[in-house]
Design a protein around this motif. Sequence first.
Motif, short mmCIF file in Angstrom:
data_model
loop_
_atom_site.label_atom_id
_atom_site.label_comp_id
_atom_site.label_asym_id
_atom_site.label_seq_id
_atom_site.Cartn_x
_atom_site.Cartn_y
_atom_site.Cartn_z
N LEU A 121 1.52 41.63 -7.15
CA LEU A 121 0.95 42.95 -7.27
C LEU A 121 0.21 43.25 -8.62
O LEU A 121 -1.20 43.47 -8.14
N ILE A 122 1.38 43.19 -8.79
CA ILE A 122 0.66 43.76 -10.35
C ILE A 122 -0.33 42.36 -10.97
O ILE A 122 -0.80 43.01 -11.83
N TYR A 150 -7.40 49.81 -4.40
CA TYR A 150 -6.09 48.74 -4.15
C TYR A 150 -5.08 49.20 -3.83
O TYR A 150 -4.55 48.35 -2.04
N LEU A 151 -4.85 50.03 -4.37
CA LEU A 151 -3.34 50.42 -4.16
C LEU A 151 -3.60 50.78 -2.96
O LEU A 151 -2.71 51.28 -2.03
N ALA A 156 -1.60 52.05 2.81
CA ALA A 156 -1.57 52.00 4.42
C ALA A 156 -1.53 50.41 4.92
O ALA A 156 -1.08 50.39 6.14
N ALA A 157 -2.20 49.07 4.48
CA ALA A 157 -1.24 47.97 4.89
C ALA A 157 0.48 47.86 5.55
O ALA A 157 0.35 47.92 6.50
N LYS A 226 -12.96 40.48 -3.10
CA LYS A 226 -12.68 40.69 -3.82
C LYS A 226 -12.76 42.35 -3.93
O LYS A 226 -13.63 43.18 -2.88
N VAL A 227 -11.95 43.89 -4.17
CA VAL A 227 -11.55 44.58 -4.13
C VAL A 227 -12.94 45.77 -4.17
O VAL A 227 -13.51 46.46 -3.37
N MET A 228 -13.47 44.97 -5.39
CA MET A 228 -14.87 46.22 -5.77
C MET A 228 -15.63 45.61 -4.78
O MET A 228 -16.79 46.61 -5.05
#
Length: 354
Positions: A121-122, A150-151, A156-157, A226-228
Amino acid sequence: ALLFWRSFTHLIGGMGVLVFALAIMENSKNAHLEVMRAEVPGPVFGKVVSKLKDTAQILYIIYLVMFAIFAAILWVCGMPFFDSLVTAMGGAGTGGFAVYNDSIAHYHSSLITIVVSVGTLIFGVNFNLYYFLLIRKLKVFFGDEELRTYLSIVAAATGLIFLNILHLYGSWSQSLQYSFFEVSTIITTTGFGITDLTKWPLFSQTVLLILMIIGGSAGSTAGGFKVMRSLIVSKITKNQILKTLYPNRVMSLHVNHRPLDKATQHGILKYLAVYAMIFLGLILVISLDNNNFMIVVSAVASTFNNIGPLLGTADTFAIFSPWAKFLMSLAMIAGRLEIYPVLLLFIPKTWAKY
């Protein structure tokens, strides 16, 4: 030796081979800025310092130090030294290959499972943020919109899958451990394994499928859309809805309290269109080789986003024919290089003589 070499390629390729080259080669000018922008995935690339070479070196030093810490923690937690190196390489580069066929499940250790979950995750976070963390710009680090998104997605997932699989294991701790591990390894496009996902309900598998597409943060070692980009597309959608309701309202889009220019917004929407067309095209073609929709979609999502696991079946990619494997191999390369460089190879103008 082959296991080590395979994982070592994860380590080098995680941050990008071209970034590695820029970090060790002399380059007095910023002539290779476009190369690094292509190699560090995401819609926007920013140098952490003025010189490109220094930026590449800083990012790689942070990356290698984090890898060494990751490997050391795994070793302290009881994993054999060789295994800890291979696993840390697979986690740092988000490649996901482990020493054994049953992956992380082989160690039967909750502690190792948690360490691998947090570790991967990091590495799914933008590495520029770690530089800001080192120079004590905590407000920049914790205030980053992409990091918070992202976090939030991970939380949530994990919660949704935890509630959905609780009846399978009966244990809160085991259900939470498995759900967090799979969410972490899937959204970072690492692909380590801990349990048989084919036994999970369709809802949980669908959540993982969505995470495959979203992927990690821009500027991380993770793949995916990508999250962005997902964050910006959601903001563009919101603005368009508001524009429909209030036609005379002037809309601006901000990310991390900074306005995002129209050219970048249009670039992201174009990338989304190309991504979607290739993704759907691959599904259509691969469906000629397999009749199970979940298997086909997960195979395309897994290869195109550089993940690994195959949902809907306990089998591996060996079930596909040679031509399908070749096509998905090209999809892996296109996904790793953010599509455009591969598409340029097939445009006649690229090869034209001037």
